[in-house]
Design an enzyme around this catalytic site. Structure first.
Site, short mmCIF file in Angstrom:
data_model
loop_
_atom_site.label_atom_id
_atom_site.label_comp_id
_atom_site.label_asym_id
_atom_site.label_seq_id
_atom_site.Cartn_x
_atom_site.Cartn_y
_atom_site.Cartn_z
N CYS A 54 12.16 47.32 -17.00
CA CYS A 54 10.75 48.00 -17.66
C CYS A 54 10.21 49.12 -16.93
O CYS A 54 9.41 49.82 -17.44
CB CYS A 54 9.90 46.89 -17.66
SG CYS A 54 9.61 46.04 -15.83
N GLU A 58 2.95 41.91 -19.60
CA GLU A 58 3.57 42.69 -18.78
C GLU A 58 4.62 43.54 -19.53
O GLU A 58 5.60 42.82 -20.02
CB GLU A 58 4.41 41.83 -17.68
CG GLU A 58 3.49 41.07 -16.37
CD GLU A 58 2.94 42.20 -15.81
OE1 GLU A 58 3.40 43.54 -15.50
OE2 GLU A 58 1.88 41.81 -14.73
#
Length: 518
Positions: free
Chosen positions: A307, A273
């Site tokens: 993110c 991720e």
């Protein structure tokens, strides 16, 4: 034997006893994890405050656990917080359509309180989503673990054919510092639900959060099956030298490559991720004040250290000044005239990242903000204009409160620009035109796409969350976490009957045997 080796060996030994596999054990561990989040909310919030220098406020936690809403003592924000948490609560438990309805039909202001990583903010951005994931997993786990029948063909018409999810074994979970609970515990929920053992490695940057995990988690969940290992780079490297059955890493692509290289030595599957430069295209025909308000919230939440934060804006020159004006208004509305004194505006995690971010402003024009204070790692919400493709701010993921604006002639040039870069983790489109939205989706690639809002797709458990290409591999959330951390085992059970049907496969092979088939 190192501490890391002992933790992995302990977890594998516990897994081999088989106690992580029964449905009852998995549900019990998940409920214990939920109890941990409820009973230790104060310690969790205090640790995050110490690690990330975010403000603490008092909240009525019982209202969150019992009704899925949070009542803030600050009266002026009561309604905003109430509806925002309720929406987040619903999004973790219902369909995408319900989430989109909430996002589009309610008053805009209720979705944009200034970011609070206080006790209330910890619940909003960290633990409430985790509770939702646990509730979903407990509710659906019997269905997820059950054999999944598949379509049969002529040769298997009388057989039993199905897919059986089974645990992978021992999973290594390496968390990140920006949302230290959400991105560390959420994969753990999937690992427990799938019947695995898991070694949890929280980020060393958040030392207080890591300490709370290390000290308190073992009091709630099986400490042999789910050990917590703290430490820095050397400890992580030692863990990566061990053999795991899956590695789940959240962080940047540079470290992601090292994790992948280490896992390859054992042929261990991985989930990465990561992140990247998530673009945001603003169509000239959209409601610019609403679009900019939502972009401002998505960008400056957690001081840009998210993110999936919008990394840069693409828009036509004719609306650039309007976009700047509306973003400036939203910054003032969220964080006052002086964000530095606003208790709801965060700080950069450390001085190394502070210097990295400030260096990105050197060859662009600061249109909004630009103030900074290295001693407190403060960078004001900042917007850059006159940004070029080769500008420093466009060379890597920003991960901070800088928002570059680049001008394009229209959607076609925006698509070409996006496609020249690495595939991003998220892609944002603001347009009232479904054709424009569908065109961008059809002609680009990204981990996820969100039209006319920012960030909230993360809260929808029915959607897979993950990257593609340089932004990561594998996905999780809801059932996707379970499947990602399971081996989907193909099973075919035949009977020792009807042997005549099999005659054609046995030697000698003759045309007569194959005649009926042809």
């Amino acid at each position: 034997m190192s501490r890391e080796q002992k933790a992995v060996e302990c977890a594998r030994k516990a897994f081999l006893t088989g106690r992580s596999k029964p449905l009852e054990h998995r549900i019990r561990q998940l409920k214990n994890l939920q109890r941990f989040l409820l009973e230790r909310e104060k310690e969790i919030a205090e640790a995050i405050k110490k690690d990330l220098n975010k403000v603490e406020r008092q909240t009525d936690r019982h209202s969150v656990s019992e009704r899925g809403v949070c009542v803030c003592v600050c009266v002026s924000m009561c309604i905003n917080i109430f509806v925002f948490v309720f929406a987040a609560y619903v999004c973790t438990r219902t369909s995408v359509s319900v989430c989109m309805y909430l996002s589009s039909s309610m008053s805009i202001s209720i979705f944009y309180p200034p970011f609070i990583q206080s006790e209330a903010g910890t619940q909003l951005y960290e633990t409430l989503g985790l509770e939702g994931e646990i509730v979903l997993a407990v509710k659906k786990l019997a269905e997820w673990v059950a054999p999944r029948p598949v379509e049969k063909n002529l040769l298997t018409i009388s057989d039993t054919v199905y897919i059986q999810p089974e645990p992978l074994g021992v999973v290594l979970i390496i968390g990140a510092w920006n949302y230290p609970w959400a991105v560390t515990i959420q994969p753990l929920i999937g690992a427990i639900a799938a019947g695995n053992a898991a070694v949890v490695k929280p980020s060393e940057v958040c030392v207080h959060t890591a300490k709370v995990m290390e000290d308190l988690l073992p009091a709630y969940i099986d400490k042999e099956l789910y050990p917590v290992v703290t430490g820095g780079v050397s400890e992580t490297q030692e863990l990566l030298r061990q053999r795991f059955d899956h590695v789940f890493y959240t962080g940047n692509s540079m470290v992601g490559k090292l994790v992948m290289e280490a896992a390859a030595k054992h042929l261990t599957p991985i989930t990465l991720e990561l992140g990247g430069k998530s673009p945001c295209y603003i169509d000239k025909n959209c409601d610019i004040p609403i679009a900019c308000r939502r972009v401002t919230w998505g960008k400056y939440s957690n001081c840009g250290q998210t993110c999936i934060a919008p990394d840069y804006i693409l828009c036509e020159p004719s609306i650039q000044d309007r976009v700047l004006e509306e973003i400036k208004k939203s910054i003032k509305a969220f964080y006052t005239e002086d964000p530095k004194t606003c208790p709801d505006y965060g700080r950069i995690i450390n001085q190394r990242h502070f210097k990295r971010i400030m260096a990105m402003t050197e060859d662009s024009t600061i249109a909004i903000g630009g103030d900074s204070d290295e001693s407190t790692c403060y960078i004001a919400p900042t917007v850059l204009k006159d940004v070029q493709v080769n500008s420093k701010v466009m060379q890597e993921e920003i991960f901070g409160p800088l928002l570059p604006i680049l001008t394009v002639s229209g959607v076609d040039e925006a698509i070409n620009f996006i496609n020249k870069g690495e595939k991003p983790l998220a892609l944002y489109i603001f347009s009232p035109d479904d054709k424009v939205i569908k065109k961008v989706i059809a002609e680009t690639s990204s981990g996820g796409v969100l039209a006319n809002d920012c960030l909230v797709h993360y809260s929808v458990s029915a959607l897979p969350f993950g990257g593609v290409g340089n932004s990561g591999m594998g996905s999780y959330h809801g059932k996707f976490s379970f499947d990602n951390l399971s081996h989907l085992r193909g099973c075919l059970i035949k009977q020792l009957k009807m042997e005549g049907v099999n005659d054609m496969r046995y030697p000698p092979h003759t045309a007569k045997k194959l005649f009926w088939h042809s």
